[in-house]
Design an enzyme around this catalytic site. Structure first.
Site, mmCIF file in Angstrom:
data_model
loop_
_atom_site.group_PDB
_atom_site.id
_atom_site.type_symbol
_atom_site.label_atom_id
_atom_site.label_comp_id
_atom_site.label_asym_id
_atom_site.label_seq_id
_atom_site.Cartn_x
_atom_site.Cartn_y
_atom_site.Cartn_z
ATOM 1 N N ASP A 49 0.653 -1.384 0.116
ATOM 2 C CA ASP A 49 0.137 -0.189 0.276
ATOM 3 C C ASP A 49 0.788 1.463 -0.088
ATOM 4 O O ASP A 49 1.363 1.548 0.632
ATOM 5 C CB ASP A 49 -0.599 -0.192 1.799
ATOM 6 C CG ASP A 49 -1.826 1.277 1.560
ATOM 7 O OD1 ASP A 49 -2.771 1.063 0.208
ATOM 8 O OD2 ASP A 49 -1.813 2.232 2.047
ATOM 9 N N TYR A 54 3.562 9.758 1.355
ATOM 10 C CA TYR A 54 3.984 8.889 2.078
ATOM 11 C C TYR A 54 5.809 9.560 1.762
ATOM 12 O O TYR A 54 6.751 9.008 2.307
ATOM 13 C CB TYR A 54 3.953 7.486 2.017
ATOM 14 C CG TYR A 54 2.797 6.274 2.392
ATOM 15 C CD1 TYR A 54 1.815 7.689 3.153
ATOM 16 C CD2 TYR A 54 2.237 5.650 2.207
ATOM 17 C CE1 TYR A 54 0.533 7.424 3.436
ATOM 18 C CE2 TYR A 54 1.092 5.211 1.780
ATOM 19 C CZ TYR A 54 0.191 6.538 2.966
ATOM 20 O OH TYR A 54 -1.055 5.817 3.534
ATOM 21 N N LYS A 83 -1.919 6.595 -4.193
ATOM 22 C CA LYS A 83 -3.047 7.323 -3.781
ATOM 23 C C LYS A 83 -2.364 8.996 -4.789
ATOM 24 O O LYS A 83 -1.193 9.748 -3.726
ATOM 25 C CB LYS A 83 -3.590 7.421 -2.562
ATOM 26 C CG LYS A 83 -3.165 6.142 -2.374
ATOM 27 C CD LYS A 83 -3.542 6.310 0.017
ATOM 28 C CE LYS A 83 -3.564 5.016 0.489
ATOM 29 N NZ LYS A 83 -2.254 4.827 0.946
ATOM 30 N N HIS A 116 -6.573 9.554 -1.641
ATOM 31 C CA HIS A 116 -6.471 9.108 -0.632
ATOM 32 C C HIS A 116 -7.223 9.960 0.384
ATOM 33 O O HIS A 116 -7.570 9.763 1.218
ATOM 34 C CB HIS A 116 -4.902 10.231 -0.502
ATOM 35 C CG HIS A 116 -3.745 10.133 0.810
ATOM 36 N ND1 HIS A 116 -2.718 9.686 0.176
ATOM 37 C CD2 HIS A 116 -4.226 9.026 1.788
ATOM 38 C CE1 HIS A 116 -2.485 9.058 1.513
ATOM 39 N NE2 HIS A 116 -3.763 8.507 2.076
HETATM 40 N N1 LIG Z 1 -5.566 5.466 3.084
HETATM 41 C C1 LIG Z 1 -5.520 6.541 4.262
HETATM 42 O O1 LIG Z 1 -6.089 7.651 3.810
HETATM 43 C C2 LIG Z 1 -4.062 5.905 5.269
HETATM 44 C C3 LIG Z 1 -3.860 6.375 6.577
HETATM 45 C C4 LIG Z 1 -3.182 5.336 7.766
HETATM 46 C C5 LIG Z 1 -2.895 4.650 6.842
HETATM 47 N N2 LIG Z 1 -2.612 4.351 5.689
HETATM 48 C C6 LIG Z 1 -2.025 2.726 5.124
HETATM 49 O O2 LIG Z 1 -2.359 1.720 6.080
HETATM 50 C C7 LIG Z 1 -1.139 1.349 6.466
HETATM 51 C C8 LIG Z 1 -0.889 1.077 8.429
HETATM 52 O O3 LIG Z 1 -1.072 1.564 9.163
HETATM 53 P P1 LIG Z 1 -0.117 2.356 9.887
HETATM 54 O O4 LIG Z 1 0.818 2.578 9.304
HETATM 55 O O5 LIG Z 1 -0.650 3.908 10.857
HETATM 56 O O6 LIG Z 1 -0.729 1.346 11.420
HETATM 57 P P2 LIG Z 1 -0.622 -0.173 11.450
HETATM 58 O O7 LIG Z 1 -0.325 -1.183 10.686
HETATM 59 O O8 LIG Z 1 -2.120 -0.506 12.751
HETATM 60 O O9 LIG Z 1 0.254 -0.457 12.770
HETATM 61 C C9 LIG Z 1 1.662 -0.351 12.778
HETATM 62 C C10 LIG Z 1 2.355 -0.304 13.966
HETATM 63 O O10 LIG Z 1 2.206 -1.507 14.467
HETATM 64 C C11 LIG Z 1 3.583 -2.239 14.768
HETATM 65 N N3 LIG Z 1 3.686 -3.550 14.627
HETATM 66 C C12 LIG Z 1 3.532 -3.945 13.491
HETATM 67 N N4 LIG Z 1 3.308 -5.664 13.575
HETATM 68 C C13 LIG Z 1 3.299 -5.317 15.297
HETATM 69 C C14 LIG Z 1 3.389 -6.591 15.407
HETATM 70 N N5 LIG Z 1 3.292 -8.318 15.361
HETATM 71 N N6 LIG Z 1 3.525 -7.093 16.910
HETATM 72 C C15 LIG Z 1 3.915 -5.387 16.996
HETATM 73 N N7 LIG Z 1 3.483 -4.633 16.586
HETATM 74 C C16 LIG Z 1 3.491 -4.419 15.707
HETATM 75 C C17 LIG Z 1 4.557 -1.379 14.492
HETATM 76 O O11 LIG Z 1 5.577 -1.595 14.966
HETATM 77 P P3 LIG Z 1 7.123 -2.011 14.645
HETATM 78 O O12 LIG Z 1 7.922 -0.599 13.645
HETATM 79 O O13 LIG Z 1 7.841 -1.686 15.571
HETATM 80 O O14 LIG Z 1 7.396 -2.847 14.503
HETATM 81 C C18 LIG Z 1 4.036 -0.004 13.360
HETATM 82 O O15 LIG Z 1 4.646 0.405 14.609
HETATM 83 C C19 LIG Z 1 0.001 2.818 6.493
HETATM 84 O O16 LIG Z 1 1.462 2.061 6.916
HETATM 85 C C20 LIG Z 1 -0.666 3.086 5.498
HETATM 86 O O17 LIG Z 1 -0.100 2.402 4.406
HETATM 87 C C21 LIG Z 1 -3.145 4.428 5.435
#
Ligand SMILES: NC(=O)c1ccc[n+]([C@@H]2O[C@H](COP(=O)([O-])OP(=O)(O)OC[C@H]3O[C@@H](n4cnc5c(N)ncnc54)[C@H](OP(=O)(O)O)[C@@H]3O)[C@@H](O)[C@H]2O)c1
Length: 334
Positions: A49, A54, A83, A116
């Site tokens: 994604d 980003y 996006k 987005h």
């Molecule tokens: N469309 C939109 O507006 C929008 C908005 C927000 C996000 N997104 C997309 O969604 C993706 C995911 O969201 P996000 O990155 O904000 O949050 P997330 O995936 O909910 O959380 C990521 C965090 O969780 C931790 N983590 C991951 N796997 C783990 C595990 N197995 N055990 C423990 N901790 C774990 C990671 O820490 P570590 O780094 O320490 O492993 C990371 O910092 C984004 O990267 C982006 O591509 C899209």
């Protein structure tokens, strides 16, 4: 190589039931994120994604190019999203933004291309949560559709295989879906056990639109501007902790097992191999039981974490206006 189940989109595209996010949350550098993508491809991830905003598509693109040239993966095995950012909704700009993402990602086509956010409200990357752009304005269907027509053109040209939306609400979808010549194949939305959005989820599924769940673990490392008092970390909910103990896994893994069984496509982010490997593996083994799924459904906290307050317009008092919580499109009368 793990056998990851596939989801079938209404336009015929097959997509893995879990992918990897690439937003470094202002904490991880483009080099760290792209190295994680390299490791993730080797481990078996096939859905990534990405997004122009980003700020790392150029380095991630090099990794895709090297992985394909090196025979690690075939292009047609990958599902790569991108996006268009809020400052590129104007006439011709969506096409320009897509051209830049294609160049940066070193691709001939993008698999799923998203709008987005549904309004052209720009904020500088990394700006403070209280920052407001004087040009910001509420959602306006005609303005959104002008951007969507460009998305449809990109699909006609074969530069994107599927077009999609993100951060939508039911009132906004009610206005725009009847106007779309090409329906969105997917909608990206915040989804985790503390914010399950059951009405929006069902609305999408019943119309053949695949929900893709962002922040599936509750984005514990999201930028400080996106944190607020009262936010609930899904991995800390007692119901999730209890189920995690029963399965002998980290609570983050329960969030992902829940997402996969519930039906959205989660896109968790991590730069750490142990975490991203566990995240992919967890959807291939030891699913949650019906009873556990029921417990999580009952534990929903309706707690939105990504509130988007930096997109608010002059005169609006609460981020809730962005999400049409009153059931109608907010903004033009405030
Ligand atoms: N469309 C939109 O507006 C929008 C908005 C927000 C996000 N997104 C997309 O969604 C993706 C995911 O969201 P996000 O990155 O904000 O949050 P997330 O995936 O909910 O959380 C990521 C965090 O969780 C931790 N983590 C991951 N796997 C783990 C595990 N197995 N055990 C423990 N901790 C774990 C990671 O820490 P570590 O780094 O320490 O492993 C990371 O910092 C984004 O990267 C982006 O591509 C899209």
């Amino acid at each position: 190589m793990l056998s990851v189940p596939q989801k079938h989109l209404s336009n015929g595209m097959n997509v893995p039931c879990i992918g990897m996010g690439t937003f470094g949350s202002d904490r991880y550098t483009p080099a760290q994120v792209s190295e994680a993508v390299r490791g993730a491809i080797r481990f078996g991830y096939r859905l990534f994604d990405c997004a122009a905003v980003y700020g790392n598509e150029d380095l991630i693109g090099k990794v895709f190019e090297e992985a394909i040239a090196g025979g690690v993966v075939k292009r047609e095995e990958l599902i790569i999203t991108s996006k268009v950012w809020n400052d590129m909704h104007g006439k011709g700009d969506v096409l320009l933004s897509c051209a830049k993402s294609l160049r940066d990602l070193r691709l001939d086509y993008i698999d799923i291309y998203f709008v987005h956010w549904p309004f052209p409200n720009y904020h500088a990357p990394g700006c403070d949560g209280d920052a407001r752009n004087p040009d910001s304005r509420p959602f306006f269907a005609d303005e959104f559709m002008a951007a969507w027509r460009q998305m449809e053109k990109l699909a006609d040209m074969g530069l994107v295989k599927s077009i999609a939306m993100s951060n939508m609400t039911i009132p906004k979808l009610e206005q725009v879906l009847p106007l779309c010549r090409i329906q969105p194949a997917a909608i990206e939305m915040e989804l985790h056990p503390a914010f399950q959005q059951p009405e929006l989820f069902e609305y999408c599924v019943s119309r053949g639109v695949q929900p893709i769940g962002f922040c599936p673990i509750g984005s514990p490392n999201r930028p400080d501007r996106d944190k607020a008092p009262g936010d609930i970390d899904p991995a800390s909910m007692p119901e999730i902790a209890e189920i995690a103990r029963a399965h002998g896994v980290h609570p983050a893994i329960v969030c992902l097992k829940w997402a996969a069984r519930h039906g959205q496509i989660p896109i968790p982010f991590s730069v750490h191999p142990e975490n991203y490997e566990n995240n992919l593996r967890c959807v291939t083994e030891d699913p949650l039981t019906d009873e556990e799924m029921g417990k999580i459904a009952a534990a929903d906290k309706n707690c939105r974490l990504v509130k988007g307050q930096v997109f608010l317009w002059k005169g609006s008092s609460s981020w809730r206006a962005l999400w049409d919580e009153g059931g109608t499109i907010s903004g033009w009368d405030s």
